[in-house]
Write a protein that holds these residues in place. Structure first.
Motif, PDB file in Angstrom:
ATOM      1  N   ILE A  36       0.860  -1.197   0.000  1.00 31.46           N
ATOM      2  CA  ILE A  36       0.000   0.000   0.000  1.00 31.46           C
ATOM      3  C   ILE A  36       0.890   1.240   0.000  1.00 31.46           C
ATOM      4  O   ILE A  36       1.989   1.228   0.562  1.00 31.46           O
ATOM      5  CB  ILE A  36      -0.946  -0.009   1.225  1.00 31.46           C
ATOM      6  CG1 ILE A  36      -2.032   1.060   1.078  1.00 31.46           C
ATOM      7  CG2 ILE A  36      -0.172   0.154   2.529  1.00 31.46           C
ATOM      8  CD1 ILE A  36      -3.129   0.934   2.137  1.00 31.46           C
ATOM      9  N   SER A  37       0.413   2.304  -0.635  1.00 33.10           N
ATOM     10  CA  SER A  37       1.186   3.539  -0.730  1.00 33.10           C
ATOM     11  C   SER A  37       1.159   4.294   0.601  1.00 33.10           C
ATOM     12  O   SER A  37       0.239   4.117   1.408  1.00 33.10           O
ATOM     13  CB  SER A  37       0.633   4.429  -1.835  1.00 33.10           C
ATOM     14  OG  SER A  37      -0.653   4.938  -1.471  1.00 33.10           O
ATOM     15  N   SER A  40      -2.069   6.298   1.081  1.00 36.46           N
ATOM     16  CA  SER A  40      -3.246   5.458   1.299  1.00 36.46           C
ATOM     17  C   SER A  40      -3.330   4.977   2.741  1.00 36.46           C
ATOM     18  O   SER A  40      -4.371   5.105   3.396  1.00 36.46           O
ATOM     19  CB  SER A  40      -3.221   4.263   0.351  1.00 36.46           C
ATOM     20  OG  SER A  40      -3.264   4.671  -0.994  1.00 36.46           O
ATOM     21  N   TYR A  44      -6.238   6.066   5.391  1.00 34.25           N
ATOM     22  CA  TYR A  44      -7.108   5.055   5.983  1.00 34.25           C
ATOM     23  C   TYR A  44      -6.952   5.019   7.503  1.00 34.25           C
ATOM     24  O   TYR A  44      -7.934   4.828   8.237  1.00 34.25           O
ATOM     25  CB  TYR A  44      -6.781   3.671   5.419  1.00 34.25           C
ATOM     26  CG  TYR A  44      -7.281   3.423   4.020  1.00 34.25           C
ATOM     27  CD1 TYR A  44      -8.593   3.723   3.659  1.00 34.25           C
ATOM     28  CD2 TYR A  44      -6.441   2.854   3.054  1.00 34.25           C
ATOM     29  CE1 TYR A  44      -9.054   3.480   2.374  1.00 34.25           C
ATOM     30  CE2 TYR A  44      -6.905   2.605   1.765  1.00 34.25           C
ATOM     31  CZ  TYR A  44      -8.205   2.925   1.428  1.00 34.25           C
ATOM     32  OH  TYR A  44      -8.665   2.681   0.170  1.00 34.25           O
ATOM     33  N   VAL A 206      -5.044  12.529  -1.607  1.00 31.68           N
ATOM     34  CA  VAL A 206      -5.777  11.368  -2.122  1.00 31.68           C
ATOM     35  C   VAL A 206      -6.338  11.658  -3.506  1.00 31.68           C
ATOM     36  O   VAL A 206      -6.270  10.825  -4.424  1.00 31.68           O
ATOM     37  CB  VAL A 206      -6.899  10.974  -1.146  1.00 31.68           C
ATOM     38  CG1 VAL A 206      -7.837   9.953  -1.778  1.00 31.68           C
ATOM     39  CG2 VAL A 206      -6.313  10.426   0.148  1.00 31.68           C
ATOM     40  N   ILE A 211      -5.685   6.494  -4.508  1.00 36.13           N
ATOM     41  CA  ILE A 211      -5.661   5.720  -3.267  1.00 36.13           C
ATOM     42  C   ILE A 211      -5.738   4.235  -3.593  1.00 36.13           C
ATOM     43  O   ILE A 211      -6.452   3.816  -4.509  1.00 36.13           O
ATOM     44  CB  ILE A 211      -6.834   6.142  -2.348  1.00 36.13           C
ATOM     45  CG1 ILE A 211      -6.692   5.516  -0.967  1.00 36.13           C
ATOM     46  CG2 ILE A 211      -8.180   5.809  -2.976  1.00 36.13           C
ATOM     47  CD1 ILE A 211      -7.655   6.102   0.052  1.00 36.13           C
ATOM     48  N   ASP A 212      -4.968   3.454  -2.855  1.00 38.72           N
ATOM     49  CA  ASP A 212      -4.989   2.001  -3.023  1.00 38.72           C
ATOM     50  C   ASP A 212      -6.170   1.410  -2.274  1.00 38.72           C
ATOM     51  O   ASP A 212      -6.560   1.905  -1.209  1.00 38.72           O
ATOM     52  CB  ASP A 212      -3.693   1.381  -2.499  1.00 38.72           C
ATOM     53  CG  ASP A 212      -2.474   1.832  -3.288  1.00 38.72           C
ATOM     54  OD1 ASP A 212      -2.639   2.214  -4.461  1.00 38.72           O
ATOM     55  OD2 ASP A 212      -1.361   1.814  -2.724  1.00 38.72           O
TER      56      ASP A 212
END
Length: 293
Positions: A36-37, A40, A44, A206, A211-212
């Protein structure tokens, strides 16, 4: 008396629990870089924490709306430094350095705080603080240089460590602003409003970077970051400060490099090198000296 003795033992465990959670989060941050970036997971993290707290905080927010209105600008600044710049740079740094190095660099927060307090609060450090800062900073350079100061000229090879230094530097601002403003807000309410601003700050990134999606590979790391280091650890740490005092509690932060290194050794197979030992000892020595009156 027996109940008090048991509570005293539990109070000692509280900062240990908080430091362990934060140390594990550093390792999680390094582990999840392939899944995941940075934008992201950071987004989250604060969004999920905000959603978890909202049902419990809405009534309090409405009751304290005037107080929040008086301090929303300070809370927005605190969120920018403590949650967005510090955490965001930390997630980015994890792509370029080890969890062990990140844990060691985190141990320099008290030293950076002394430097920032000098410029913002005009808090002139005493000779012990100056000596402690010098020792700690030398230890920091020793870790980044991997025991060979000539390697410092190869700055491209230390990009992750440099990013982490900036992250710690911004967190020092967070601590100094907390001391400067002394906001008369309940701690949980202050945390909630700062998380709200953190979510807002992430929206432009974002929208621009994308976003992942949360999937089976990154979901455990995302939810761990949102719940344990974002909500549980700060609350446990606040309770520790109330029962042990800020000075006794802050000493436990020196354990973060050790906890992080142990977790990273068994989980990520990162090796603890000689320069890690030297840098950690110098960091802890410098912090102890800097706290002398």
């Amino acid at each position: 008396m027996l109940l008090q003795a048991r509570w005293a033992k539990f109070a000692i465990c509280m900062p240990l629990i908080a430091v362990f959670i934060w140390s594990l989060n550093i390792t999680v941050t390094r582990y999840v870089t392939d899944y995941i970036s940075p934008v992201s997971i950071s987004f989250y993290r604060w969004l999920i924490a905000f959603l978890i707290l909202t049902p419990f905080m809405l009534k309090t927010v409405w009751q304290q709306r005037q107080l929040i209105g008086q301090h929303w600008q300070q809370l927005a600044v605190l969120s920018a430094f403590g949650m967005v710049l510090y955490q965001g740079l930390g997630y980015t740094a994890a792509h370029y350095t080890t969890a062990t190095n990140m844990g060691i660099i985190n141990a320099f927060i008290p030293v950076f705080t002394i430097a920032v307090a000098f410029f913002i609060l005009k808090d002139v450090p005493n000779r012990y603080a100056i000596l402690g800062c010098a020792i700690s900073f030398t230890g920091l350079l020793f870790v980044i240089a991997q025991g060979d100061f000539s390697q410092l000229l190869n700055m491209g090879g230390h990009f992750g460590d440099i990013l982490m230094i900036f992250a710690v530097f911004f967190y020092a601002f967070y601590g100094v602003f907390l001391k400067k403003w002394q906001l008369k807000l309940p701690l949980l309410l202050s945390l909630y409003v700062q998380i709200f601003f953190a979510v807002l700050y992430h929206l432009p990134f974002v929208l621009y970077l994308g976003i992942d999606a949360i999937n089976s590979a990154n979901a455990p790391s995302v939810f761990y970051a949102a719940i344990f280091p974002s909500l549980i650890a700060p609350l446990v740490w606040m309770l520790a400060v109330q029962h042990l005092g800020p000075n006794r509690t802050s000493i436990f932060m020196n354990l973060m490099p050790v906890f992080t290194a142990i977790i990273a050794y068994f989980w990520l197979a990162e090796q603890w090198m000689f320069y890690h030992s030297v840098g950690t000892v110098m960091a802890i020595t410098g912090v102890i000296l800097a706290q002398r009156k």
